[in-house]
Design a protein around this motif. Structure first.
Motif, PDB file in Angstrom:
ATOM      1  N   THR B 256       0.827  -1.206   0.000  1.00  0.00           N
ATOM      2  CA  THR B 256       0.000   0.000   0.000  1.00  0.00           C
ATOM      3  C   THR B 256       0.859   1.253   0.000  1.00  0.00           C
ATOM      4  O   THR B 256       0.622   2.183  -0.769  1.00  0.00           O
ATOM      5  CB  THR B 256      -0.886   0.016   1.263  1.00  0.00           C
ATOM      6  OG1 THR B 256      -1.656  -1.159   1.278  1.00  0.00           O
ATOM      7  CG2 THR B 256      -1.795   1.223   1.276  1.00  0.00           C
ATOM      8  N   ALA B 257       1.869   1.260   0.874  1.00  0.00           N
ATOM      9  CA  ALA B 257       2.725   2.444   0.976  1.00  0.00           C
ATOM     10  C   ALA B 257       3.481   2.667  -0.324  1.00  0.00           C
ATOM     11  O   ALA B 257       3.632   3.807  -0.779  1.00  0.00           O
ATOM     12  CB  ALA B 257       3.696   2.287   2.146  1.00  0.00           C
ATOM     13  N   ILE B 258       3.933   1.576  -0.951  1.00  0.00           N
ATOM     14  CA  ILE B 258       4.652   1.727  -2.223  1.00  0.00           C
ATOM     15  C   ILE B 258       3.699   2.295  -3.285  1.00  0.00           C
ATOM     16  O   ILE B 258       4.061   3.215  -4.027  1.00  0.00           O
ATOM     17  CB  ILE B 258       5.248   0.377  -2.666  1.00  0.00           C
ATOM     18  CG1 ILE B 258       6.341  -0.039  -1.679  1.00  0.00           C
ATOM     19  CG2 ILE B 258       5.836   0.487  -4.073  1.00  0.00           C
ATOM     20  CD1 ILE B 258       6.872  -1.436  -1.899  1.00  0.00           C
ATOM     21  N   LEU B 259       2.488   1.774  -3.337  1.00  0.00           N
ATOM     22  CA  LEU B 259       1.515   2.304  -4.302  1.00  0.00           C
ATOM     23  C   LEU B 259       1.313   3.795  -4.075  1.00  0.00           C
ATOM     24  O   LEU B 259       1.275   4.592  -5.017  1.00  0.00           O
ATOM     25  CB  LEU B 259       0.153   1.605  -4.156  1.00  0.00           C
ATOM     26  CG  LEU B 259       0.038   0.129  -4.486  1.00  0.00           C
ATOM     27  CD1 LEU B 259      -1.412  -0.317  -4.393  1.00  0.00           C
ATOM     28  CD2 LEU B 259       0.567  -0.145  -5.867  1.00  0.00           C
ATOM     29  N   GLY B 260       1.197   4.186  -2.825  1.00  0.00           N
ATOM     30  CA  GLY B 260       0.979   5.601  -2.511  1.00  0.00           C
ATOM     31  C   GLY B 260       2.145   6.456  -2.950  1.00  0.00           C
ATOM     32  O   GLY B 260       1.971   7.510  -3.560  1.00  0.00           O
ATOM     33  N   ILE B 261       3.372   5.969  -2.663  1.00  0.00           N
ATOM     34  CA  ILE B 261       4.558   6.759  -3.014  1.00  0.00           C
ATOM     35  C   ILE B 261       4.649   6.925  -4.521  1.00  0.00           C
ATOM     36  O   ILE B 261       5.047   7.975  -5.026  1.00  0.00           O
ATOM     37  CB  ILE B 261       5.826   6.078  -2.461  1.00  0.00           C
ATOM     38  CG1 ILE B 261       5.835   6.175  -0.944  1.00  0.00           C
ATOM     39  CG2 ILE B 261       7.078   6.730  -3.029  1.00  0.00           C
ATOM     40  CD1 ILE B 261       6.939   5.387  -0.300  1.00  0.00           C
ATOM     41  N   LEU B 262       4.245   5.887  -5.276  1.00  0.00           N
ATOM     42  CA  LEU B 262       4.356   5.988  -6.730  1.00  0.00           C
ATOM     43  C   LEU B 262       3.218   6.786  -7.354  1.00  0.00           C
ATOM     44  O   LEU B 262       3.400   7.391  -8.411  1.00  0.00           O
ATOM     45  CB  LEU B 262       4.396   4.587  -7.346  1.00  0.00           C
ATOM     46  CG  LEU B 262       5.641   3.766  -7.030  1.00  0.00           C
ATOM     47  CD1 LEU B 262       5.537   2.386  -7.633  1.00  0.00           C
ATOM     48  CD2 LEU B 262       6.884   4.466  -7.558  1.00  0.00           C
ATOM     49  N   SER B 263       2.045   6.775  -6.732  1.00  0.00           N
ATOM     50  CA  SER B 263       0.914   7.388  -7.437  1.00  0.00           C
ATOM     51  C   SER B 263       0.535   8.768  -6.906  1.00  0.00           C
ATOM     52  O   SER B 263       0.071   9.607  -7.676  1.00  0.00           O
ATOM     53  CB  SER B 263      -0.294   6.461  -7.409  1.00  0.00           C
ATOM     54  OG  SER B 263      -0.715   6.262  -6.084  1.00  0.00           O
ATOM     55  N   PHE B 264       0.711   9.031  -5.623  1.00  0.00           N
ATOM     56  CA  PHE B 264       0.292  10.332  -5.102  1.00  0.00           C
ATOM     57  C   PHE B 264       1.027  11.512  -5.734  1.00  0.00           C
ATOM     58  O   PHE B 264       0.419  12.547  -5.990  1.00  0.00           O
ATOM     59  CB  PHE B 264       0.395  10.378  -3.574  1.00  0.00           C
ATOM     60  CG  PHE B 264      -0.862   9.947  -2.880  1.00  0.00           C
ATOM     61  CD1 PHE B 264      -2.055  10.617  -3.125  1.00  0.00           C
ATOM     62  CD2 PHE B 264      -0.877   8.877  -2.016  1.00  0.00           C
ATOM     63  CE1 PHE B 264      -3.232  10.223  -2.515  1.00  0.00           C
ATOM     64  CE2 PHE B 264      -2.055   8.474  -1.396  1.00  0.00           C
ATOM     65  CZ  PHE B 264      -3.224   9.147  -1.643  1.00  0.00           C
ATOM     66  N   PRO B 265       2.343  11.395  -6.021  1.00  0.00           N
ATOM     67  CA  PRO B 265       3.002  12.524  -6.688  1.00  0.00           C
ATOM     68  C   PRO B 265       2.331  12.891  -8.010  1.00  0.00           C
ATOM     69  O   PRO B 265       2.273  14.063  -8.373  1.00  0.00           O
ATOM     70  CB  PRO B 265       4.431  12.019  -6.907  1.00  0.00           C
ATOM     71  CG  PRO B 265       4.636  11.041  -5.825  1.00  0.00           C
ATOM     72  CD  PRO B 265       3.320  10.365  -5.642  1.00  0.00           C
ATOM     73  N   VAL B 266       1.797  11.881  -8.723  1.00  0.00           N
ATOM     74  CA  VAL B 266       1.110  12.183  -9.977  1.00  0.00           C
ATOM     75  C   VAL B 266      -0.132  13.019  -9.693  1.00  0.00           C
ATOM     76  O   VAL B 266      -0.455  13.945 -10.441  1.00  0.00           O
ATOM     77  CB  VAL B 266       0.736  10.885 -10.717  1.00  0.00           C
ATOM     78  CG1 VAL B 266      -0.008  11.189 -11.997  1.00  0.00           C
ATOM     79  CG2 VAL B 266       1.982  10.077 -10.999  1.00  0.00           C
ATOM     80  N   LEU B 267      -0.784  12.714  -8.591  1.00  0.00           N
ATOM     81  CA  LEU B 267      -1.967  13.503  -8.240  1.00  0.00           C
ATOM     82  C   LEU B 267      -1.577  14.936  -7.885  1.00  0.00           C
ATOM     83  O   LEU B 267      -2.284  15.878  -8.236  1.00  0.00           O
ATOM     84  CB  LEU B 267      -2.730  12.856  -7.079  1.00  0.00           C
ATOM     85  CG  LEU B 267      -4.074  13.515  -6.749  1.00  0.00           C
ATOM     86  CD1 LEU B 267      -5.062  13.346  -7.881  1.00  0.00           C
ATOM     87  CD2 LEU B 267      -4.671  12.966  -5.467  1.00  0.00           C
ATOM     88  N   VAL B 268      -0.449  15.101  -7.203  1.00  0.00           N
ATOM     89  CA  VAL B 268      -0.006  16.470  -6.901  1.00  0.00           C
ATOM     90  C   VAL B 268       0.194  17.228  -8.204  1.00  0.00           C
ATOM     91  O   VAL B 268      -0.271  18.363  -8.360  1.00  0.00           O
ATOM     92  CB  VAL B 268       1.334  16.494  -6.126  1.00  0.00           C
ATOM     93  CG1 VAL B 268       1.712  17.924  -5.800  1.00  0.00           C
ATOM     94  CG2 VAL B 268       1.226  15.707  -4.861  1.00  0.00           C
ATOM     95  N   GLY B 269       0.866  16.578  -9.166  1.00  0.00           N
ATOM     96  CA  GLY B 269       1.078  17.215 -10.456  1.00  0.00           C
ATOM     97  C   GLY B 269      -0.244  17.588 -11.095  1.00  0.00           C
ATOM     98  O   GLY B 269      -0.450  18.714 -11.558  1.00  0.00           O
ATOM     99  N   CYS B 270      -1.151  16.635 -11.070  1.00  0.00           N
ATOM    100  CA  CYS B 270      -2.485  16.829 -11.632  1.00  0.00           C
ATOM    101  C   CYS B 270      -3.184  18.036 -10.998  1.00  0.00           C
ATOM    102  O   CYS B 270      -3.758  18.882 -11.676  1.00  0.00           O
ATOM    103  CB  CYS B 270      -3.251  15.539 -11.394  1.00  0.00           C
ATOM    104  SG  CYS B 270      -4.954  15.558 -11.825  1.00  0.00           S
ATOM    105  N   MET B 271      -3.094  18.122  -9.670  1.00  0.00           N
ATOM    106  CA  MET B 271      -3.750  19.213  -8.945  1.00  0.00           C
ATOM    107  C   MET B 271      -3.065  20.544  -9.231  1.00  0.00           C
ATOM    108  O   MET B 271      -3.720  21.560  -9.387  1.00  0.00           O
ATOM    109  CB  MET B 271      -3.686  18.954  -7.435  1.00  0.00           C
ATOM    110  CG  MET B 271      -4.291  17.654  -7.005  1.00  0.00           C
ATOM    111  SD  MET B 271      -6.007  17.841  -6.591  1.00  0.00           S
ATOM    112  CE  MET B 271      -6.703  16.324  -7.165  1.00  0.00           C
TER     113      MET B 271
END
Lengths: 333, 625
Positions: B256-271
């Motif tokens: 879960t933590a690995i998924l978060g580390i890989l995907s949340f930055p993309v959301l920051v970019g998106c936002m």
């Protein structure tokens, strides 16, 4: 005042519950009771309720499936919808079977293997053969479903559009749809959002010859058994052209044109007989949240015989005629 | 310190590669040794601020996450009961609405604008604040150090920061409900252009700005937490705790933590791009827009780009929510079934495969958005593959229950509920993942039913299972069992009562996010179903008060817990009931076996062998006979 009273009553009842639980706990501490024994009793009860829940759940689901079936969409009114509907019911049969089997096993095991003092569970850590089968069987079934699904997807979305299609644009804005028929040349005239001006609310370029015979309407009429190519555009935010009776849906996205091709097969008149509802009408609804009045955004859809359709379309004004008329009324003023 | 000493210290650090404190030069293993405790145990935080507020102890942070999440969940649940009133009885006046909503419910009827805000904030809070922050924040924090045998997270400070970012972002999200133009109201996915243009909807003004600020802070929190979780699992395990001896909870939290580390930055970019479009006049997502009698300057952007970026996070997010719940379920089922989890390695591999696949399926949210249909078919293929590891997990749970010796504690009941929902919701996923079928049910109530069962209810039941199971570890008290049973039965009945009928509504073609269905004669006959759904929703809401009452009552007045109340094998039950920063008062125990030796035929009376018990001569580890 009532509000205050209600608050007081709520607070008092919470205190009351807390106190009475405390009292019960104090009493149980006084009576030296075997907690293990107590838990054992509760276990039995919960195991029975698990079984009861399973039975009631299936009765309730079965009841819903039969009594709500009449609310579901009627037969598909398009060729494409008919093939996807068939697949839908096959899929439901597969998942229904798995659903019933696994839920029964889950709740039955919960009941059957309830705790018994002094007993040890069966020490069963893995079994390669078993695991191979329950990986391989779902894989095979899924590959079948994927293959079938992709075939239908290809037939609906990727097949070349038939030569004899009729082109209609569905133009969406907050909070209505406009249909634009391509007219005799079957070609939509060029349109650009900066050309939107008063009565020309689709921004159609009147210098483009193809636009002259375009026809704008606020109701969508379709000739039966005629392939229709819908072209979707939007003026402001994302909308979605959704016609549930035809199993048709595609988003209207500002800045680009999307499309969906389908062939209506059942006229409104015939559908009224099928559904035994004399007031039945096809409808197009907006299915992408687009603002506060999203829930009322719609357009009526009529499927009729080619003769009726041509008669209706003939009675509509072409784009260039309506622009000329607008101009002359402006000039008169 | 002279340069020579300094150099030896650096060398020692490099060779050991382990956690040091105060730059002391110690042997490998010092961190887990009794000497560490002798040296550091005396320095327990004792002021109110360092002990309860700005604490760096993972156990306190975990409780902070849990209680914040409970408050957020109450708000989200209240919003859902409000809009269920509107959906069941559209246009009717309710005193309770005008009392709570004020000007948003003139004459007791909810305003359409507020309806959209309510569903948006309900979704945002539930997905991010309760089931991401609340679930991972609580249980990764509590269990990772305790179950791998670490003194704390590798960085207590970043961990504390993670909570406070979460707290501030929660406050901002709640604050956005109280502003003049209303909270964000484009649905929890906030698709532009609707979310970018205040002209399109009032909620896209200040409300949307606050939403974005809150989410960016939230993502900081999730990343700080995630980095800590991964580093702790990889670096701070006690002696003997190999990766193949980790409990499945830890495997789930790690992935879960690995998924978060890989995907949340993309959301920051998106936002950030959305913030630019809103504030700086760029055109990343916007193009060719004419609104309010005015042609806007935006040109060349694509709303589809936003959807790709959003769902690149959005889909892994589903597993960020679900995997911890499945991890907790695996542990709770095994402990209470008094039987090893069936196919431990298969469970680990399926978590890994689900994690990997979750990154290549995002397009299944976009079949009818105008994305290339060819690309759509690729996503159909990858999405349906997710069903294989999921099926393996379900069969393994069933095999674990077979011939078990089941203790139906409240935690176990909730774990059984998780499996039931995972099956029901997972199966309707097969329909939605099939693009040709998705054409007609995309964005209808069928989708709402699907994800509320498989993601919402599964994950929240996983969270409940975790709370009931580890409450003794968190607070040193036991929760009241009878209230727990009542909570479970009322909740599972109301979940199926609410979401099962929604499938039928969806198959009748009712779009989601409609304020009312009254504009369409064809939906009139569904009113009674909607009322039944609303009644079950109210029942479910009331049932949660039983839990909240039980939670806070037991925290102060519950029966005192024993050290290992469930007779479990994992390391957290070897720590004292009282909490110390540093977890073990003395050396951290050494691990000798996998965590699932329940009911092992060894001729002994007890049916469990804790991980700290050395293997007998000739005894095989990992369930080998």
């Amino acid at each position: 005042m009532t509000t205050l009273l209600i608050c007081v009553v709520i607070i008092l009842s919470v205190i009351f519950i807390a106190r009475s639980i405390r009292v019960m706990e104090l009493i149980s501490e006084l009576k030296p009771k075997d907690d293990v024994q107590e838990q054992h009793k509760e276990n039995k009860w919960n195991a029975r309720i698990l079984l009861l829940f399973l039975i009631v759940m299936f009765i309730y689901f079965g009841y819903q499936t039969f009594s709500y079936a009449k609310y579901l969409l009627p037969v598909s009114a398009s060729k494409e919808g008919a093939i996807s509907d068939k697949m839908l019911w096959i899929n439901f049969a597969v998942i229904g079977f798995v659903f019933v089997c696994t839920q029964i096993l889950l709740f039955w095991f919960g009941y059957r293997y309830m705790y018994q003092k002094g007993k040890k569970a069966f020490f069963f850590t893995h079994n390669n053969k078993l695991e191979f089968y329950w990986t391989a069987v779902p894989t095979v079934v899924l590959l079948g479903l994927i293959g079938y699904g992709l075939k239908v997807w290809y037939d609906i979305m990727l097949k070349p559009v038939p030569e004899n299609k009729m082109v209609i644009e569905i133009y969406a804005r907050q909070f209505d749809f406009t249909a634009r028929y391509a007219g005799k040349d079957n070609q939509l005239g060029y349109a650009y959002f900066k050309l939107i001006d008063g009565p020309n609310r689709l921004g159609i370029d009147s210098t483009d010859k193809a636009s002259h015979d375009d026809i704008l309407t606020t109701e969508l009429h379709l000739p039966v058994n005629q392939p229709i190519l819908l072209k979707m555009r939007s003026q402001d935010v994302i909308h979605s052209t959704y016609m549930p009776h035809f199993r048709v849906q595609m988003n209207n996205v500002p800045g680009m044109t999307t499309q969906f091709c389908f062939t209506p097969t059942i006229t409104t008149e015939e559908m009224r007989k099928i559904t035994k509802n004399p007031k039945f009408d096809y409808i197009m609804v907006c299915n992408k949240v687009c603002g506060a009045a999203h829930f009322g955004m719609k357009m009526n859809v009529v499927v009729e015989s080619p003769e009726q359709f041509n008669q209706w379309l003939g009675g509509q004004q072409t784009f260039i005629a309506s622009m000329r008329q607008q101009k002359s009324t402006m000039a008169m003023k | 310190m002279n340069p020579e000493q300094q150099e030896t210290l650096v060398q020692a650090n490099e060779t050991n590669g382990h956690l040091h404190t105060h730059g002391d030069n110690h042997d490998e293993g010092y961190y887990w040794s009794e000497e560490w405790w002798k040296h550091h145990g005396a320095h327990q935080p004792n002021s109110f601020w360092t002990k309860y507020v700005f604490s760096q102890d993972h156990k306190v942070i975990s409780k902070q996450f849990l209680i914040t999440a409970i408050v957020m969940a109450v708000v989200a649940m209240a919003l859902s009961t409000f809009f269920r009133l509107q959906l069941g009885w559209p246009g009717q006046s309710f005193k309770i609405l005008s009392f709570f909503l004020g000007k948003w419910a003139p004459n007791g009827v909810m305003a359409p604008d507020f309806y959209l805000s309510a569903i948006t904030i309900h979704g945002t809070i539930m997905v991010f604040f309760v089931l991401t922050g609340g679930l991972s924040g609580t249980f990764s924090n509590l269990l990772i150090p305790l179950q791998v045998g670490a003194r704390d997270m590798v960085s207590g400070f970043l961990n504390m920061l993670s909570f406070w970012f979460f707290f501030v972002s929660s406050c901002i999200m709640l604050l956005s409900l109280f502003i003049e133009t209303g909270a964000a109201s484009g649905g929890w996915t906030v698709y532009p252009p609707l979310s970018a243009l205040p002209q399109a909807i009032a909620g896209s003004g200040l409300g949307m700005t606050l939403w974005l600020v809150s989410m960016v802070l939230f993502i900081f929190s999730a990343l700080l937490g995630g980095i800590n979780y991964v580093s702790t699992v990889l670096n701070a395990r006690t002696k003997g705790m190999t990766m193949w001896r980790l409990p499945l909870t830890i495997w789930a939290f790690l992935v879960t933590a690995i998924l978060g580390i890989l995907s949340f930055p993309v959301l920051v970019g998106c936002m950030l791009l959305l913030i630019f479009d809103r504030g700086l006049g760029t055109s990343f997502y916007l193009s060719d827009i004419f609104i309010n009698g005015q042609a806007l300057h935006y040109s060349g952007g694509s709303p589809i780009l936003y959807q790709h970026l959003f769902w690149f996070l959005g889909h892994p997010e589903v597993y960020i929510v679900l995997l911890p719940a499945l991890g907790i379920t695996s542990e709770v089922i095994s402990v209470n079934a008094r039987k090893p989890i069936f196919g431990y390695k298969a469970m680990v591999y399926s978590i890994l495969v689900i994690g990997f696949l979750s990154f290549i399926v995002w397009g299944h949210h976009m079949f009818v958005t105008g994305m290339s249909p060819f690309l759509g078919s690729v996503f159909v293929f990858t999405t349906l593959l997710v069903a294989i590891p999921s099926a393996v997990k379900v069969f393994n749970y069933l095999a674990t229950l077979w011939k078990a010796n089941i203790q139906l504690t409240p935690a176990m009941l909730f774990a059984i509920g998780v499996v039931s929902f995972f099956i029901s919701g997972g199966l309707t996923g097969l329909i939605l993942a099939n693009s040709a079928l998705d054409i007609n049910i995309h964005d209808t109530y069928f989708v709402v039913a699907h994800f509320h069962i498989v993601m919402g209810s599964s994950a929240i039941f996983g969270m409940f299972a975790g709370v009931y199971h580890w409450f003794p570890k968190m607070f040193g008290k036991m929760m009241n069992r009878k209230l727990g049973y009542a909570h479970f039965w009322l909740t599972i009945v109301s979940v199926y009562g609410v979401f099962f009928p929604m499938h039928f509504i969806g198959l009748s073609g009712v779009p989601r996010r409609y304020y009312s269905n009254e504009s369409f004669a064809m939906f009139d006959s569904l009113t009674s179903i909607n009322q039944v759904i609303s009644l079950f929703a109210f029942l479910g809401a009331i049932a949660q008060f039983i839990f909240i009452f039980n939670f806070f009552y037991s925290m102060f007045r519950g029966r005192k817990a024993t050290q290992n109340p469930w007779k479990a094998n994992t390391l957290e039950w070897t720590t004292p009931v009282e909490h110390y920063h540093g977890n073990w008062t003395g050396a951290v125990p050494v691990v000798h076996r996998w965590p699932y030796d329940y009911g092992k035929p060894d001729g002994k009376k007890e049916d469990y062998i804790p991980q700290t018990v050395p293997l007998d001569p000739g005894e095989k580890d990992g369930g080998g006979h």
